[in-house]
Design a protein around this motif. Sequence first.
Motif, PDB file in Angstrom:
ATOM      1  N   ALA A  30      83.035 -45.382  23.615  1.00  0.00           N
ATOM      2  CA  ALA A  30      84.364 -44.777  23.734  1.00  0.00           C
ATOM      3  C   ALA A  30      85.287 -45.721  24.500  1.00  0.00           C
ATOM      4  CB  ALA A  30      84.271 -43.430  24.444  1.00  0.00           C
ATOM      5  N   PHE A  31      86.386 -46.108  23.867  1.00  0.00           N
ATOM      6  CA  PHE A  31      87.362 -47.012  24.464  1.00  0.00           C
ATOM      7  C   PHE A  31      88.617 -46.234  24.847  1.00  0.00           C
ATOM      8  CE2 PHE A  31      84.762 -49.469  21.600  1.00  0.00           C
ATOM      9  CZ  PHE A  31      84.516 -50.652  22.275  1.00  0.00           C
ATOM     10  N   ARG A  32      89.074 -46.413  26.081  1.00  0.00           N
ATOM     11  CA  ARG A  32      90.298 -45.752  26.530  1.00  0.00           C
ATOM     12  C   ARG A  32      91.382 -46.752  26.954  1.00  0.00           C
ATOM     13  NH1 ARG A  32      90.277 -40.387  26.981  1.00  0.00           N
ATOM     14  NH2 ARG A  32      88.285 -39.280  26.892  1.00  0.00           N
ATOM     15  N   GLU A  33      91.050 -48.019  26.988  1.00  0.00           N
ATOM     16  CA  GLU A  33      92.038 -49.015  27.366  1.00  0.00           C
ATOM     17  C   GLU A  33      93.017 -49.195  26.203  1.00  0.00           C
ATOM     18  OE1 GLU A  33      94.195 -52.380  27.995  1.00  0.00           O
ATOM     19  OE2 GLU A  33      92.575 -52.540  26.531  1.00  0.00           O
ATOM     20  N   LEU A  34      94.310 -49.155  26.496  1.00  0.00           N
ATOM     21  CA  LEU A  34      95.352 -49.072  25.480  1.00  0.00           C
ATOM     22  C   LEU A  34      95.251 -50.165  24.422  1.00  0.00           C
ATOM     23  CD1 LEU A  34      97.911 -47.683  24.449  1.00  0.00           C
ATOM     24  CD2 LEU A  34      99.234 -49.120  26.008  1.00  0.00           C
ATOM     25  N   GLU A  35      95.018 -51.399  24.829  1.00  0.00           N
ATOM     26  CA  GLU A  35      94.990 -52.499  23.872  1.00  0.00           C
ATOM     27  C   GLU A  35      93.805 -52.382  22.916  1.00  0.00           C
ATOM     28  OE1 GLU A  35      97.358 -54.690  23.256  1.00  0.00           O
ATOM     29  OE2 GLU A  35      98.482 -53.545  24.759  1.00  0.00           O
ATOM     30  N   ARG A  36      92.657 -51.893  23.417  1.00  0.00           N
ATOM     31  CA  ARG A  36      91.496 -51.726  22.529  1.00  0.00           C
ATOM     32  C   ARG A  36      91.758 -50.613  21.512  1.00  0.00           C
ATOM     33  NH1 ARG A  36      91.023 -55.169  25.635  1.00  0.00           N
ATOM     34  NH2 ARG A  36      92.160 -56.068  23.896  1.00  0.00           N
ATOM     35  N   VAL A  37      92.386 -49.532  21.965  1.00  0.00           N
ATOM     36  CA  VAL A  37      92.716 -48.434  21.049  1.00  0.00           C
ATOM     37  C   VAL A  37      93.693 -48.923  19.983  1.00  0.00           C
ATOM     38  CG1 VAL A  37      93.735 -46.138  20.853  1.00  0.00           C
ATOM     39  CG2 VAL A  37      92.278 -46.679  22.817  1.00  0.00           C
ATOM     40  N   LYS A  38      94.689 -49.713  20.393  1.00  0.00           N
ATOM     41  CA  LYS A  38      95.644 -50.264  19.430  1.00  0.00           C
ATOM     42  C   LYS A  38      94.949 -51.164  18.415  1.00  0.00           C
ATOM     43  CE  LYS A  38      99.971 -50.330  22.101  1.00  0.00           C
ATOM     44  NZ  LYS A  38     100.981 -51.234  22.722  1.00  0.00           N
ATOM     45  N   SER A  39      93.985 -51.958  18.877  1.00  0.00           N
ATOM     46  CA  SER A  39      93.265 -52.858  17.972  1.00  0.00           C
ATOM     47  C   SER A  39      92.495 -52.079  16.919  1.00  0.00           C
ATOM     48  CB  SER A  39      92.307 -53.751  18.768  1.00  0.00           C
ATOM     49  OG  SER A  39      93.008 -54.610  19.631  1.00  0.00           O
ATOM     50  N   LEU A  40      91.826 -51.009  17.327  1.00  0.00           N
ATOM     51  CA  LEU A  40      91.065 -50.208  16.366  1.00  0.00           C
ATOM     52  C   LEU A  40      91.990 -49.414  15.449  1.00  0.00           C
ATOM     53  CD1 LEU A  40      88.116 -49.147  18.673  1.00  0.00           C
ATOM     54  CD2 LEU A  40      87.994 -50.612  16.661  1.00  0.00           C
ATOM     55  N   SER A  41      93.159 -49.013  15.948  1.00  0.00           N
ATOM     56  CA  SER A  41      94.155 -48.375  15.078  1.00  0.00           C
ATOM     57  C   SER A  41      94.639 -49.364  14.019  1.00  0.00           C
ATOM     58  CB  SER A  41      95.349 -47.875  15.903  1.00  0.00           C
ATOM     59  OG  SER A  41      94.954 -46.854  16.795  1.00  0.00           O
ATOM     60  N   SER A  42      94.857 -50.598  14.421  1.00  0.00           N
ATOM     61  CA  SER A  42      95.280 -51.634  13.469  1.00  0.00           C
ATOM     62  C   SER A  42      94.187 -51.909  12.445  1.00  0.00           C
ATOM     63  CB  SER A  42      95.628 -52.927  14.216  1.00  0.00           C
ATOM     64  OG  SER A  42      96.729 -52.731  15.074  1.00  0.00           O
TER      65      SER A  42
END
Length: 279
Positions: A242-254
């Motif tokens: 589970a990732f909660r750091e904003l940049e990691r979440v953005k990367s997986l959204s991309s």
Amino acid sequence: MDKRDRAELFRKRLLEAMAHKDMSRSGLSRATRVDRSTIGQLLKDDHPRLPNAQLAADIADALSVSTDWLLGLTHRPETPGDIVAAALSLSPAERTSADEKILEWHQEAAGYKIRHVPASLPDVLKTKRMSDWEYASFPEHRLPEAFKATQDQFNWLTSGVSDYEIALPIHEIEACAAGTAYYKGVDKDIRDEQLRFIADQCEQLFPRLRIFLFDAHRVYSAPVTVFGPSLAVIYVGQCYLAFRELERVKSLSSHFDWLVREAVVDARNVPEFIRALAA
């Protein structure tokens, strides 16, 4: 930052941390092994002082906050280790969808889009007979629990609280239609019922539910779910990352958006494509 401004910020954050920890001046002086008057000087309204490095570290340790936060170098009071632990965590994963953690994450993302790449067919759209076949090796008392969890997810989907986008390898649908690979041994009427149900829900719930089929020969994805803007989860079998750091979440959204752009069957055409396979 000017030294006087930093000293004033330190004083305010020190008071805040002491209140949160419910620690008195005497308690802090004992915890840091300094005179109470030394703590008093740090908390004076007029002419507050900055501590030396040793005392700043001892105060941060006693109050379970970071020295950087006390000194105004960050807006997050957690210690670096706590920040890292919060940014990436491991959660045990059930083999079935009967996992309370999954529903907790859904509720946390209420009002946001949920993007999902399932490990097989989406649990949220599985029929009871398909679930019974899939989890036949589990203890019999677990089957009602697993199906109830699937129903809870389906009810969440139909409630309209969150939009759902699902990216699915096209071979998963084709294998289910043909009764091959993972679906070898599943009765044809169970497979047909399952495919019709997915096609029907795609039509009835569009655009809140959108399924995109991608070609795994061209693009690939591990099972992943992005819950809104603040949480992304990768399923690895016995646990979730589970990732909660904003940049990691953005990367997986991309990454998910890439799967959608590369889809060989668009969401509008999925019901027709599935019915053609089933026929």
